[in-house]
Design an enzyme around this catalytic site. Structure first.
Site, mmCIF file in Angstrom:
data_model
loop_
_atom_site.group_PDB
_atom_site.id
_atom_site.type_symbol
_atom_site.label_atom_id
_atom_site.label_comp_id
_atom_site.label_asym_id
_atom_site.label_seq_id
_atom_site.Cartn_x
_atom_site.Cartn_y
_atom_site.Cartn_z
ATOM 1 N N GLU A 1 52.999 18.567 -34.315
ATOM 2 C CA GLU A 1 52.149 18.927 -35.454
ATOM 3 C C GLU A 1 51.898 20.430 -35.593
ATOM 4 O OE1 GLU A 1 48.104 17.982 -35.688
ATOM 5 O OE2 GLU A 1 47.612 19.111 -33.897
ATOM 6 N N ASN B 1 46.132 15.975 -36.579
ATOM 7 C CA ASN B 1 45.327 16.401 -37.728
ATOM 8 C C ASN B 1 46.028 17.439 -38.607
ATOM 9 O OD1 ASN B 1 44.624 17.796 -35.146
ATOM 10 N ND2 ASN B 1 43.626 19.225 -36.529
ATOM 11 N N HIS B 2 47.081 18.111 -38.084
ATOM 12 C CA HIS B 2 47.846 19.059 -38.909
ATOM 13 C C HIS B 2 49.074 18.406 -39.554
ATOM 14 C CE1 HIS B 2 45.542 22.636 -38.028
ATOM 15 N NE2 HIS B 2 45.564 22.348 -36.739
ATOM 16 N N HIS C 1 46.170 17.544 -28.427
ATOM 17 C CA HIS C 1 45.250 18.194 -29.365
ATOM 18 C C HIS C 1 44.462 19.349 -28.757
ATOM 19 C CE1 HIS C 1 42.632 19.024 -32.729
ATOM 20 N NE2 HIS C 1 41.567 18.792 -31.970
#
Length: 264
Positions: free
Chosen positions: A43, A71-72, A180
């Site tokens: 990501e 999340n990206h 993350h």
């Protein structure tokens, strides 16, 4: 006699520094450890924010078999179409049901072992996603019964939430690991029912940084509390990865080992 499968998991790859480190070392790592299957979190591949077809193909050409996200995921607009077309990419299972792509995929090793890769995202400090524990259960229900080896990337901020997922899937997955936070943890373990676990694989990127980003911009945000563009550090990447050996018949983990290659 049981057959052993060696799986290499690479955490968040950050921009050019991470891609260059893997270009230099990943083929050698695969040979050295007789790796049968490689998974990486992609990501942050494109300058630290999302990924596109060009950088994804760089990683696949080096030996990565599947890439997870977080999340990206949607930072690069072309990825919305790419994930629909290429099942080597997965995104968190507990994203909106309207999200393109898939939350799990099954691919085969070079010798034909079926391996499922599941992607989840945490809720704590991460956003209004659906429950990752319910999503994990749903993924395991959907994965065909003949797939014994199951890898789960829990992309989350809170270490407690990641550890909870490790215990929730103990005995039902081969390896549950966190991504993350970009910081490697040294808590690798094999749980009682045969599931390997690690809270965070760590980033493959420059550690002369703040989680892969140039120090000046990140500090400006922290100290001045004003907007500032983040820029990924482009050189001096370290590799952090974890090697898990799995019994190919039972899907249970046999051993787990952290791998660190400092910058050249």
């Amino acid at each position: 006699m049981s057959e052993k499968l060696n799986v290499l998991v690479i955490g968040d790859i950050i921009g050019k520094a991470g891609r260059r480190a893997l270009a230099e070392h990943l083929p050698g790592l695969i040979d050295q450890y007789q790796v049968d299957f490689t998974v990486a979190n992609g990501e942050n591949l494109a300058a630290g924010f999302g990924l596109n077809a060009r950088v994804a193909e760089e990683m696949f050409a080096l030996g990565v078999d599947v890439m997870t996200n977080g999340n990206h995921c949607w930072d690069q607009r072309e990825f919305l179409q790419l994930i629909e077309e290429d099942d080597r990419h997965v995104r968190p299972m507990n994203f909106s049901p309207h999200a393109p792509g898939r939350g799990w995929t099954v691919k085969e090793s070079a010798v034909g072992h079926k391996i499922a890769v599941v992607n989840l995202i945490g809720q704590t400090f991460m956003g209004p996603w659906d429950c990752p524990f319910a999503a994990a259960d749903k993924a395991l229900e959907e994965i065909p019964d003949d797939v014994r080896i199951i890898l789960v990337d829990m992309h989350a901020e809170a270490s407690s939430e990641k550890m909870g997922m490790g215990w929730h899937l103990d005995g039902r997955a081969s390896f549950v690991y966190g991504t993350h936070t970009h910081i490697p943890t040294c808590d690798e373990i094999i749980h009682a029912s045969g599931t390997a676990y690690q809270t965070d694989i760590g980033m493959t990127a420059s550690y002369q940084s703040i989680i892969g980003m140039k120090v000046e911009g990140a500090l400006y945000r922290m100290v001045q509390r004003l907007p500032q563009r983040f820029e990924a550090v482009e050189r001096g990447g370290s590799i952090f990865a974890t090697l898990v050996s799995v019994d190919a018949n039972s899907g249970k983990a046999i051993s787990i080992e952290r791998i660190h290659i400092p910058p050249s």
